[in-house]
Design an enzyme around this catalytic site. Structure first.
Site, short mmCIF file in Angstrom:
data_model
loop_
_atom_site.label_atom_id
_atom_site.label_comp_id
_atom_site.label_asym_id
_atom_site.label_seq_id
_atom_site.Cartn_x
_atom_site.Cartn_y
_atom_site.Cartn_z
N LYS A 47 4.06 9.11 -5.79
CA LYS A 47 3.59 9.27 -4.78
C LYS A 47 4.81 9.25 -3.53
O LYS A 47 4.70 7.92 -2.96
CB LYS A 47 1.95 8.92 -4.51
CG LYS A 47 2.27 8.16 -4.33
CD LYS A 47 1.45 7.77 -2.67
CE LYS A 47 1.57 6.50 -2.06
NZ LYS A 47 1.89 5.95 -0.74
N ALA A 92 7.67 -2.19 -7.02
CA ALA A 92 6.69 -2.74 -6.30
C ALA A 92 6.73 -2.49 -4.86
O ALA A 92 7.70 -2.36 -4.39
CB ALA A 92 6.13 -4.06 -7.03
N GLY A 119 4.61 1.72 -1.61
CA GLY A 119 4.48 2.90 -0.71
C GLY A 119 4.26 3.48 -1.40
O GLY A 119 3.88 4.77 -0.99
N ASP A 127 -6.23 5.06 -4.24
CA ASP A 127 -4.76 6.44 -4.34
C ASP A 127 -5.57 6.72 -5.77
O ASP A 127 -4.81 7.90 -6.54
CB ASP A 127 -3.64 6.28 -3.66
CG ASP A 127 -3.26 5.82 -2.21
OD1 ASP A 127 -3.76 6.33 -1.55
OD2 ASP A 127 -2.13 5.35 -2.40
#
Length: 334
Positions: free
Chosen positions: A20, A108, A111, A149
């Site tokens: 995302k 990783a 964000g 999230d």
């Protein structure tokens, strides 16, 4: 509830775990004495970039486990997919007999939501096997308990979430796919570190703002209100980008991208500043923006060809991770 899990000896299924980007991330500073999760406004869109998550069931197994081919060295109990697996089994009273295998493609500490998406995809695969709606309220509560999230990835269409960034307020189903290039510098940023830097950034700013007035005397100094200084660090409203998404105006998005968490992180990670500066010099894109807590930066372009060209150029010039992709558009089937 479908108890089909009890009527077969083994089972295997796989699904993509999409990355995302945050089109808007507005973090609210803690009030004096406040701790824990920060209040946040978050507008997110999923990308075609994805990990692959495979769920296997074996009735002879007596425990749950997660296997990853790459990524940070995290204890099993702290792995988000494992925590999701355990929580789902406990919530729906299933015996631990599952293995989740994750092929990592999402970097990783970028964000990009890789670990949250892996957890959500684990949940969705379990729901499919057990015959449960992935948007069942109990499932959503499990997702929210794993991370802010995670619930977004249960049905990752562009969406506005608030609270701590986990409460869905509005989805935007008619937004077309947008070409996008992602650049992550070599240095990553862990989410806890990013929020610590944000808190320090706010505290330093408040102290700087109050210090000149404190010189007016001890009596006035005692009356100074740190809350007043904190107000100047409140994020901008997401209303304009929400309106653009409602009408599918993707051309307006570039000028509306926003992330106030990045402001603190950039001061500590010079590589992010370098990526932003380099992307601003590239033709065919504008307004590059840090996603989430960083360190990845994204930029929209008019075509995938432009993204491909920029990604190729970046990969040759810098020791950066780069990827040309698209947001998931209105015709995508989840």
């Amino acid at each position: 509830m479908n108890n089909s899990v009890t009527c077969c000896a083994s089972y295997q299924d796989a699904a993509p775990a999409y990355a995302k980007i945050n089109l808007h991330l507005g973090i609210y500073p803690h009030n004096v004495g406040e701790s824990g999760y920060h209040r946040a406004d978050s507008v997110m869109a999923a990308l075609e970039l994805a990990d692959t998550v495979t769920l296997s069931y074996n009735e002879r197994a007596q425990q749950n486990t997660v296997v990853m081919d790459a990524g940070p060295d995290v204890a099993m109990k702290d792995n988000t997919a494992f925590r999701a697996l355990e929580a789902m089994c406990q919530t729906f009273h299933k015996q631990p007999a599952y293995t989740v295998t994750i092929q990592k493609h999402i970097p990783a500490q970028a964000g990009l939501g890789g670990s949250s998406s892996d957890a959500a995809t684990t949940i969705k695969l379990l729901c499919k096997f057990w015959g449960i709606d992935a948007l069942d309220a109990r499932v959503v509560r499990v997702a929210q308990s794993i991370g802010a999230d995670v619930a977004f990835f249960l049905h990752p269409i562009p969406a506005y979430l608030n609270g701590v960034g986990a409460t869905l307020q509005e989805s935007f189903e008619h937004v077309p796919s947008i070409p996008c290039v992602i650049v992550r510098p070599q240095a990553g940023v862990s989410t806890p570190v990013a929020y610590r830097l944000f808190d320090e950034h706010v505290q330093t700013g408040v102290e700087t703002e109050l210090k000149p007035r404190s010189e007016l005397g001890a009596e006035l100094k005692q009356r100074l209100n740190p809350e007043a200084g904190i107000q100047s660090f409140m994020p901008q409203s997401p209303d304009r980008i929400i309106q653009a998404l409602r009408v599918g105006d993707v051309l307006a998005l570039n000028g509306l991208l926003y992330n106030n968490l990045a402001e603190a992180v950039i001061q500590q990670v010079a590589d992010i500043r370098e990526v932003l500066a380099w992307l601003r010099t590239q033709q065919g894109i504008s307004h590059p923006c840090v996603t989430g807590s960083g360190s990845a930066v994204f930029a929209f372009a008019q075509s995938s060809a432009i993204c491909d060209e920029i990604a190729l150029k970046a990969s040759k010039m810098r020791n950066w991770w780069v990827y040309s992709t698209k947001t998931l558009g209105l015709n995508h089937v989840f």
